[in-house]
Write an enzyme that holds these catalytic residues in place. Sequence first.
Site, short mmCIF file in Angstrom:
data_model
loop_
_atom_site.label_atom_id
_atom_site.label_comp_id
_atom_site.label_asym_id
_atom_site.label_seq_id
_atom_site.Cartn_x
_atom_site.Cartn_y
_atom_site.Cartn_z
N GLU A 51 -80.96 -8.36 -2.38
CA GLU A 51 -81.14 -8.16 -0.77
C GLU A 51 -79.83 -8.45 -0.03
O GLU A 51 -79.67 -9.53 -0.31
CB GLU A 51 -82.45 -8.98 -0.23
CG GLU A 51 -82.87 -8.77 1.12
CD GLU A 51 -82.90 -7.25 1.53
OE1 GLU A 51 -83.88 -6.54 0.96
OE2 GLU A 51 -82.32 -6.70 2.51
N PHE A 52 -79.42 -7.79 0.89
CA PHE A 52 -78.31 -8.13 1.64
C PHE A 52 -78.48 -8.34 3.25
O PHE A 52 -77.40 -8.48 4.00
CB PHE A 52 -77.18 -6.95 1.33
CG PHE A 52 -76.85 -6.83 0.08
CD1 PHE A 52 -76.02 -7.53 -0.62
CD2 PHE A 52 -77.42 -5.89 -0.82
CE1 PHE A 52 -75.74 -7.50 -2.02
CE2 PHE A 52 -77.24 -5.46 -2.01
CZ PHE A 52 -76.10 -6.49 -2.55
N LEU A 53 -79.81 -8.67 3.34
CA LEU A 53 -79.92 -8.65 4.77
C LEU A 53 -79.57 -9.99 5.67
O LEU A 53 -79.33 -11.09 5.14
CB LEU A 53 -81.46 -8.63 5.39
CG LEU A 53 -82.48 -9.73 4.70
CD1 LEU A 53 -82.47 -10.91 5.82
CD2 LEU A 53 -83.80 -9.19 4.80
N ARG A 54 -78.87 -9.92 6.71
CA ARG A 54 -78.48 -10.83 7.38
C ARG A 54 -79.63 -11.25 8.51
O ARG A 54 -80.29 -10.56 9.23
CB ARG A 54 -77.47 -10.48 8.48
CG ARG A 54 -76.01 -10.09 7.83
CD ARG A 54 -75.19 -9.01 8.81
NE ARG A 54 -76.01 -7.71 9.37
CZ ARG A 54 -75.67 -7.17 10.15
NH1 ARG A 54 -74.57 -7.28 10.77
NH2 ARG A 54 -76.42 -5.89 10.27
N ASN B 185 -71.55 -12.40 -1.11
CA ASN B 185 -71.51 -13.73 -0.27
C ASN B 185 -70.35 -14.64 -0.51
O ASN B 185 -69.76 -15.02 0.66
CB ASN B 185 -72.77 -14.43 -0.66
CG ASN B 185 -74.07 -14.01 0.04
OD1 ASN B 185 -74.15 -12.87 0.92
ND2 ASN B 185 -75.10 -14.56 -0.01
N PHE C 41 -66.19 -10.45 10.22
CA PHE C 41 -65.89 -11.72 9.39
C PHE C 41 -64.55 -12.42 9.60
O PHE C 41 -64.32 -13.26 8.68
CB PHE C 41 -66.51 -11.75 8.05
CG PHE C 41 -68.14 -11.87 7.99
CD1 PHE C 41 -68.94 -10.77 8.69
CD2 PHE C 41 -68.79 -12.81 7.47
CE1 PHE C 41 -70.40 -10.96 8.66
CE2 PHE C 41 -70.00 -13.12 7.22
CZ PHE C 41 -70.87 -12.07 8.09
N LEU C 42 -64.12 -12.02 10.88
CA LEU C 42 -62.67 -12.84 10.92
C LEU C 42 -62.78 -13.33 12.40
O LEU C 42 -61.66 -13.65 12.95
CB LEU C 42 -61.68 -11.64 10.82
CG LEU C 42 -61.28 -10.95 9.62
CD1 LEU C 42 -59.88 -10.27 9.97
CD2 LEU C 42 -60.73 -12.32 8.63
N CYS D 261 -77.73 -19.39 3.25
CA CYS D 261 -77.15 -18.65 2.09
C CYS D 261 -75.72 -18.97 1.71
O CYS D 261 -75.55 -19.23 0.76
CB CYS D 261 -77.30 -17.12 2.31
SG CYS D 261 -79.13 -16.48 2.58
C1 UDX Z 1 -75.62 -13.87 4.80
C2 UDX Z 1 -75.13 -12.32 4.32
O1 UDX Z 1 -74.37 -12.00 5.42
C3 UDX Z 1 -75.96 -11.56 4.09
O2 UDX Z 1 -75.65 -10.26 3.40
C4 UDX Z 1 -76.94 -12.22 2.90
O3 UDX Z 1 -78.09 -11.59 2.52
C5 UDX Z 1 -77.25 -13.49 3.50
O4 UDX Z 1 -76.26 -14.45 3.55
P1 UDX Z 1 -76.76 -14.62 6.90
O5 UDX Z 1 -76.75 -16.08 6.41
O6 UDX Z 1 -77.83 -14.26 7.71
O7 UDX Z 1 -76.38 -13.54 5.97
O8 UDX Z 1 -75.34 -14.81 8.26
P2 UDX Z 1 -74.13 -14.30 8.38
O9 UDX Z 1 -74.26 -13.16 9.31
O10 UDX Z 1 -73.41 -13.73 6.98
O11 UDX Z 1 -73.25 -15.39 9.08
C6 UDX Z 1 -73.02 -16.63 8.18
C7 UDX Z 1 -72.46 -17.64 8.66
O12 UDX Z 1 -71.06 -17.22 9.15
C8 UDX Z 1 -72.88 -18.04 10.31
O13 UDX Z 1 -72.78 -19.28 10.27
C9 UDX Z 1 -71.80 -17.48 11.17
O14 UDX Z 1 -71.74 -18.33 12.31
C10 UDX Z 1 -70.53 -17.43 10.42
N1 UDX Z 1 -69.40 -16.66 10.65
C11 UDX Z 1 -69.74 -15.20 10.53
C12 UDX Z 1 -68.43 -17.02 11.13
O15 UDX Z 1 -68.03 -18.20 11.15
N2 UDX Z 1 -67.45 -16.06 11.56
C13 UDX Z 1 -67.61 -14.97 11.28
O16 UDX Z 1 -66.81 -14.11 11.62
C14 UDX Z 1 -68.74 -14.32 10.79
#
Ligand code: UDX
Length: 433
Positions: A151-154, A212, A253-254, A264
């Site tokens: 599963e890849f959900l956020r 991830n 993600f930048l 996760c």
């Molecule tokens: C993540 C993956 O994105 C998802 O595909 C996987 O199934 C589970 O893990 P999630 O943990 O819900 O999902 O959060 P995500 O949106 O990935 O953010 C993770 C962390 O990275 C957060 O703390 C967020 O604030 C941080 N983040 C994200 C940054 O610091 N900078 C960014 O550019 C993006």
Amino acid sequence: MRLTVFGLGYLGATHAACMAELGHEVLGVEVDPDKLTKLRQGQVPFYEPGLPELLGKHIDSGRLQVTDSYETAADWGDAFFIAVGTPPKKGEDSADVSQVEAVIDNLVPLLTRDAIILGKSTVPVGTAQDLFCRAKDLANNILVEIAWNPEFLREGHAIKDTLHPDRLVLGRVSGGNAEMVTREIYSSLLAEQTPFIVTDTATAELVKVSANAFLATKISFINAIAEVCSAVGADVRAVADAMGYDTRIGRQFLNAGLGFGGGCLPKDIRAFRARAGELGASGALAFLREVDIINMHRRTRIVDLAKTVCGGSLLGAHVAVLGAAFKPESDDVRDSPALNVAGQIQLQGASVTVYDPQAIDNSRRLFPTLSYADSAMSACHRADVVLVLTEWAEFVGLDPHALGKVTSRRAVIDGRMCLESVKWKEAGWEYWS
Ligand code: UDX
């Protein structure tokens, strides 16, 4: 189809509700009595936008039922999804798969016909194969197929990510029925041309942890660049924007800032490294330690910045922390950078008041010694410095003029680079990010 989902946390509850939305008859199995009671009443025990409505709709219609009975579950389904947690083992980096194993141990002896078990939980590579052997020993003259469908959900986007995923991945043993059954389960998604990657189980397990690990690396990469930008007075946001236009890189993600947290990314990169070590390939993933170090350094760096802003010591300072969830649109505080920073600042002698639109209850359970407010305004009352640590829209939209009237000093640290700095400076605030 009749589907069963084991574990109704962030992943399982969403999956169960979404499978009902796709038209299936779903039975969710949850062993935690408090969660079960809430779910039976159509309530979601955590914050996920849109999920209470979707879950309530299908509980009411009867298409989604919940139980704690493995006997009922064993008789129910055409396919069985595993969506239980895989937290780190106590005191170790490697993943604890005991909850996944418990599903097999409790379910398989009760099965009376051939079954397909589809794992969704994030597991160390090799787990599906181990579970297959485990299930084979427990099965009573039936065939149990174990396949992996990661599963890849956020969090915060869980429903959209499940009903309209970027891709579907299935790891299965060739010659079995898992692919046919999975195609049927997701037929409406496949009709939308969702890419469907069918592979072996080890590859499917690796897809998830590799994705991830890549996301974590991307965040730490831009945060490392942010450190260099700070050293020369350059603008990391402009660097990210310009890099992001390169379609090979992409802008997502930048976002530099306080770094990643949650249930996760931090645990998954550590478990991935630990697993590579067990497989004799630890050197290959050594860089993930650096990714982790850069990420953790963001937290200490912002604590140091707060200390500097408070004149070299946090002792006796009044600090307002806006944001406790690990990211906006979530109440999840597992390994939350925001809460970690709030805790560190308090340990250095400051009086810290935290406000978050959704995560106060969870924060209070984890960090009972911090003070909590019920609004941003009251958290900032008499504050010497305001830290914005989760980029909730509510904080982005704050009126700096109004907020400045309740604080002791107009000093703000923007830990997520989410505020309009010009607006805050025009309102008389000293601004750091
Ligand atoms: C993540 C993956 O994105 C998802 O595909 C996987 O199934 C589970 O893990 P999630 O943990 O819900 O999902 O959060 P995500 O949106 O990935 O953010 C993770 C962390 O990275 C957060 O703390 C967020 O604030 C941080 N983040 C994200 C940054 O610091 N900078 C960014 O550019 C993006």
